[in-house]
Design a protein around this motif. Structure first.
Motif, short mmCIF file in Angstrom:
data_model
loop_
_atom_site.label_atom_id
_atom_site.label_comp_id
_atom_site.label_asym_id
_atom_site.label_seq_id
_atom_site.Cartn_x
_atom_site.Cartn_y
_atom_site.Cartn_z
N GLN A 97 62.53 5.84 -20.50
CA GLN A 97 62.54 7.26 -20.84
C GLN A 97 63.32 8.12 -19.85
OE1 GLN A 97 61.23 8.50 -23.69
NE2 GLN A 97 60.86 6.35 -24.22
N THR A 118 64.38 9.90 -16.04
CA THR A 118 63.67 10.74 -15.05
C THR A 118 64.32 12.12 -14.99
OG1 THR A 118 65.10 9.94 -13.27
CG2 THR A 118 63.03 8.75 -13.64
N GLY A 119 63.56 13.07 -14.46
CA GLY A 119 64.08 14.43 -14.30
C GLY A 119 64.26 15.13 -15.64
N GLN A 120 64.90 16.30 -15.62
CA GLN A 120 65.12 17.07 -16.84
C GLN A 120 66.57 17.54 -16.92
OE1 GLN A 120 62.29 20.27 -17.16
NE2 GLN A 120 60.72 18.94 -18.03
N THR A 134 65.41 19.56 -24.19
CA THR A 134 65.15 19.04 -22.85
C THR A 134 65.10 17.52 -22.90
OG1 THR A 134 63.88 21.01 -22.23
CG2 THR A 134 63.57 19.04 -20.89
N HIS A 184 66.24 13.70 -20.39
CA HIS A 184 66.08 13.16 -19.03
C HIS A 184 67.35 12.42 -18.61
CE1 HIS A 184 61.92 14.14 -19.77
NE2 HIS A 184 61.90 13.32 -20.81
N LYS A 185 67.51 12.27 -17.32
CA LYS A 185 68.61 11.48 -16.78
C LYS A 185 68.34 9.99 -17.00
CE LYS A 185 71.42 14.44 -14.49
NZ LYS A 185 72.90 14.48 -14.59
#
Length: 384
Positions: A82, A84-86, A135, A137-138
């Motif tokens: 999935q 990480t981050g946004q 939004t 994720h990386k």
């Protein structure tokens, strides 16, 4: 025959005949020669074996890298999981799946654009991408990115503009919803928003009340343009221009009437009757002044359901107590029902109406002036 002659004959015989076998040397010399030949054969075998190993290794390495290269063409790079981050991704109007794929790769969301294109094709969602902000994720898998680009996951600010609001009030609500200054919307209202010609470059009356999806990147001009577009869609759907001409009025006049209907009606059911009162007054010979409190209050920049005597003496062009006919423009932004009532007024001879009980939304209609004054007294009692 002497020995010399014998030697000469033997020599001549050797020269004319086949050569004799040369001496093979001693046994020791022969063994050494055999060992030397064995060592040479062993060295040749080892060298050959080494060369074969090198060749096989080169071919094996080339095969591996070749396989990897070919596999990269057939199976593009992809992350797992999935991420990480946004990362906020904006899909613009008219963007294709390929456009979005490249954007996702550029921002490090997916490993490759091809992985995303393959994933969205496998999911059967190539035509379901909707404009808006999302939004993500990386370093997430392409399939996971496709799942998050569902329209229900859009980052949106839904704003409902209620029927009957004045443009000044709409600007305040848009400012609160977007954080943009009211002056931005005032200035944007002067731009080319796509208004119909009969609006005469004035937005009041044509900022259609509805629920809008607004994001932080939209400018004030873009938001107001969406409202005008919504009005134009409604006008086309109900054939506003055609039906206005059938009534003997211009589309602008119908919109002015609709704005008064919106402001004066206590509920949706009363709108066609209020519209009929307006048309009846305008069609009398000589015409009767509209005497609408809502137009007076608009001209004064005030709010209220009943104008005072002093307010009805104002010189505003919107003062329908002193001026015949319609005011110069809409006094609010009417919705579907008010516009529909202006195009399809009820049948009746009414010339007066009074909202006798504003709290309960009760409005009464009459064609007699004497009855009108009784209704005014009832209003005063209920609001005394």
């Amino acid at each position: 025959m002497n020995d010399l002659d014998m030697d000469f004959l033997l020599g001549a015989e050797d020269d004319d005949g086949p050569p004799r076998r040369r001496s093979q040397g001693t046994r020791t010399q022969q063994r050494r020669s055999r060992r030397r030949r064995k060592r040479q054969r062993r060295k040749g075998f080892v060298a050959t074996l080494f060369a074969v190993v090198i060749i096989v290794g080169v071919l094996g390495a080339g095969g591996y890298f070749g396989f990897t290269w070919i596999r990269g063409l057939v199976v593009p790079k992809d992350f797992t999981g999935q991420g990480t981050g946004q990362v906020v991704i904006e899909i613009k109007e008219g963007a294709t799946a390929t456009d979005v794929a490249q954007q996702l790769e550029d921002q490090g969301v997916v490993a490759s654009a091809r992985a995303f294109v393959n994933a969205i094709g496998a999911a059967g969602k190539g035509s379901s991408l909707q404009p808006g902000e999302y939004t993500l994720h990386k370093a997430m898998s392409a399939a996971a990115a496709v799942a998050l680009l569902d329209p229900k996951n859009r980052v949106l600010n839904r704003l409902t503009i209620r029927e009957g609001l004045r443009l000044s009030k709409i600007f305040e609500e848009l400012s609160t919803a977007t954080g943009k200054p009211v002056d931005d919307f005032k200035q944007a209202a002067k731009a080319d928003l796509g208004l119909p010609s009969y609006a005469r470059k004035r937005l009041e009356g044509f900022a259609f009340p509805a629920t809008y999806e607004i994001n932080s990147k939209m400018s004030a001009e873009q938001i107001l343009t969406k409202m005008v577009e919504r009005f134009s869609q409604t006008a086309e759907r109900i054939k506003l221009e055609e039906q206005a001409h059938q009534l003997g009025y211009t589309p602008r006049e119908v919109m002015i009437i609709a704005s008064i209907v919106q402001a004066e009606s206590g509920n949706e059911q009363d709108m066609p009757k209020v519209a009929r009162v307006i048309y009846n007054r305008l069609s009398l010979n000589p015409p009767m002044k509209l005497q609408m409190d809502s137009t007076v209050m608009y001209g004064l920049g005030k709010y209220g359901i009943a104008a005072t005597h002093a307010e009805t003496e104002s010189n505003s062009p919107y003062n329908t107590y002193k001026r015949l006919g319609l005011p110069p423009g809409p006094i609010a932004n009417p919705g579907d029902h008010a516009i529909g009532a202006a195009l399809h007024p009820a049948d009746g001879n009414w010339l007066y109406f009074v909202t006798t009980d504003p709290k309960r939304g009760i409005t009464k209609f009459t064609d007699k002036e004497t009855e009108f004054w009784k209704l005014r007294d009832e209003f005063n009692r209920n609001n005394g």
